[in-house]
Motif scaffolding. Sequence first.
Motif, PDB file in Angstrom:
ATOM      1  N   TYR B  15     110.337 -25.738   1.589  1.00  0.00           N
ATOM      2  CA  TYR B  15     109.571 -26.975   1.751  1.00  0.00           C
ATOM      3  C   TYR B  15     110.256 -28.085   0.981  1.00  0.00           C
ATOM      4  CZ  TYR B  15     105.662 -24.553   3.910  1.00  0.00           C
ATOM      5  OH  TYR B  15     104.878 -23.834   4.763  1.00  0.00           O
ATOM      6  N   GLN B  16     110.305 -29.249   1.574  1.00  0.00           N
ATOM      7  CA  GLN B  16     110.879 -30.410   0.912  1.00  0.00           C
ATOM      8  C   GLN B  16     109.739 -31.190   0.272  1.00  0.00           C
ATOM      9  OE1 GLN B  16     114.359 -30.704   1.509  1.00  0.00           O
ATOM     10  NE2 GLN B  16     114.376 -32.109  -0.235  1.00  0.00           N
ATOM     11  N   LEU B  17     109.672 -31.155  -1.064  1.00  0.00           N
ATOM     12  CA  LEU B  17     108.633 -31.918  -1.758  1.00  0.00           C
ATOM     13  C   LEU B  17     109.306 -33.088  -2.459  1.00  0.00           C
ATOM     14  CD1 LEU B  17     106.384 -29.164  -3.383  1.00  0.00           C
ATOM     15  CD2 LEU B  17     105.901 -30.540  -1.353  1.00  0.00           C
ATOM     16  N   GLU B  23     111.529 -23.361  -2.544  1.00  0.00           N
ATOM     17  CA  GLU B  23     111.879 -22.180  -1.739  1.00  0.00           C
ATOM     18  C   GLU B  23     110.768 -21.146  -1.848  1.00  0.00           C
ATOM     19  OE1 GLU B  23     115.603 -21.377  -3.637  1.00  0.00           O
ATOM     20  OE2 GLU B  23     116.736 -22.439  -2.085  1.00  0.00           O
ATOM     21  N   ILE B  24     110.080 -20.943  -0.755  1.00  0.00           N
ATOM     22  CA  ILE B  24     108.956 -19.998  -0.750  1.00  0.00           C
ATOM     23  C   ILE B  24     109.454 -18.600  -0.394  1.00  0.00           C
ATOM     24  CG2 ILE B  24     106.696 -19.478   0.252  1.00  0.00           C
ATOM     25  CD1 ILE B  24     106.585 -22.038  -1.274  1.00  0.00           C
TER      26      ILE B  24
END
Lengths: 402, 239
Positions: B15-17, B23-24
Amino acid sequence: MIKEYFKISVKSLRTRPVRSWLTILGIVIGVFLIVSIVSLGEGIKTTIMKQLKMMGGDLIMVMPGEMSNMITSMAGGLKLSNEDIKAIEKADGVDVVVPTKYMAETMKYGGEKKLVFLYGIPFKNIDVFQSQVGWSLQEGRWPLPGKNELIVGNLVPEEVFPGMRIETMATISGRDFKVVGILKSLGSKQDDQQIGIDLEIYEKITGEREGAAFVMATIKNGYNADQVAENIKNKLEETRKKRKGEDASPFSVITSEKITGIVGSVMGIIQLAVFAFASIGIIVGGIGIMNTMYTSVHERTREIGILKAIGATNRNITSLFLVESGIIGLIGGVGGTGLGILIAKILEYYGQLHPLFYIEASVSPFIILFGLGFSFLVGCIAGFLPARQASKLKPVDALRYE
Amino acid sequence: MEKTLIKLENIWKVYQLGKVELEILKGVSLQVSLGDFVALMGPSGSGKSTLLHVIGCLDTPSRGNVFLEGQDLSKLSEDEQALIRGKKIGFIFQQFNLLHNLNALENVMLPMIFQGISEVQRKEKAKELLESVGLGDRIMHKPSELSGGEQQRIAIARALANNPEIIVADEPTGNLDSKTGKKIMEILIDLHQNKKKTLVIVTHDPTVASYAHSLVNMKDGQIVSNHNTGKEYTWKENV
């Protein structure tokens, strides 16, 4: 499939009753406006056309002033001169010429004094009014030429001098007149309140010997109305040329056919404008639907996620929301059409009870279909963007939404 | 040789936060065989739920391939994925996720609508399924009128509506007390043993996990252990 969507949509609309009904109300108001206004407009048009149809096709009207500002020239007291009337009589194809004069005058009846709308017409030519203008008697008999007799509109005994009866006496300018006949309604309140006397007597008691407010001319057999109208125009222009130097007042010559055409097209334009404005009402209602649907999509994000998890495709979701907004539109359409017809009919009923305005509601199948179809369409269009937004949600994101 | 039903190859979920990349899942590979019972365990944030969503075709990986019966899911369109979810996968959630304006029967009938099954058949099948989870007398009740355990049983019936091969459950007993949770597990284990369904369950509960064939432990987006327990006994035997 549609049946299932329909069931699910109705259920979800019922879980938010207040919001659903308010949204529906927005559409109801829009459709109601269109249906009632267009029905009444159509009715008014029919009524006016009926009045015009009473006028025979072979009648030519000559009026002072330009056609384009007929009302101002009539109100401004423009007149046709005696010379003009003679010129009209001389025109080829003209049979009978009937000048009409009118003014406000005080009349005394049964101890009451009132200002009435008095007109003078030659009673010897009253057959022209019977055959070409559609006059008929409600009560009494036709007045005789040269006699002090009155013919009154049907609203005179009802509203102007309540209780007036035929064979009774009234006084105008110190002269006694006998009321001999009451006319059937001519279709407008103003016309039905007028009082008529013989032109000769009118000239005597008012002193108005010069000219006429307007002139009607009938056509000899074998002549065409447009051709005779052209002849009259030419004759009038000739007399005006002879009187060079004097101010030549303008005039208009129109056939009854032309009037019908003009009124028809004017009414058409008015109806179109009214229709356009009322349509805006439905569009505003549509924006209401869109707002509700966006809120609904937002609230039901999780539900959309669940539906996707159990196998709903993007198209399924879009259809579901479209059906929902379509239902809002359709219910609004049904309610609005019903309410519109009801209000139009109530106005019509009221109009018949009190002949204040002769109004008729003409509810055409077209307007009903339009009301229902347009509102459903607006519902679907308004629901489209929210529905697409709902379908684009990713299942896992929608499920995670709290 | 057991037939491989699901095969995950080097799955990444990132996910780009803002400027930070979260990285999940970091290169997870896993195989689930037909008729398997897999328990995914691990602390919060270990990525087990995300992995379950990828297995269940609810989420797509950032990188890597997911094969279901040899078919690469990442190559399918959204609607094709929806079709697979509807036909082959049954979901059970911790929050039950029932539609609250529909009654038990309608909730169970819902997945069949999207498969174009006739109303008569839908109703018959839904009633049958609700009876099999012991809710035959509550089919007209709305979820709000039922207990948590009953709601979860509706959810199980719904998951079985299209007779899927795989049941994917995300902490199915997480919102229930232990007694009710046990009943739910009995139903799930029965599905696995007698109906031969493939079960993939995310759980915190070691007792639940102890009945799985494979125990997959996750930490920080990676599988730290995956051992076949070799166990093949039922919940009831254990009690």
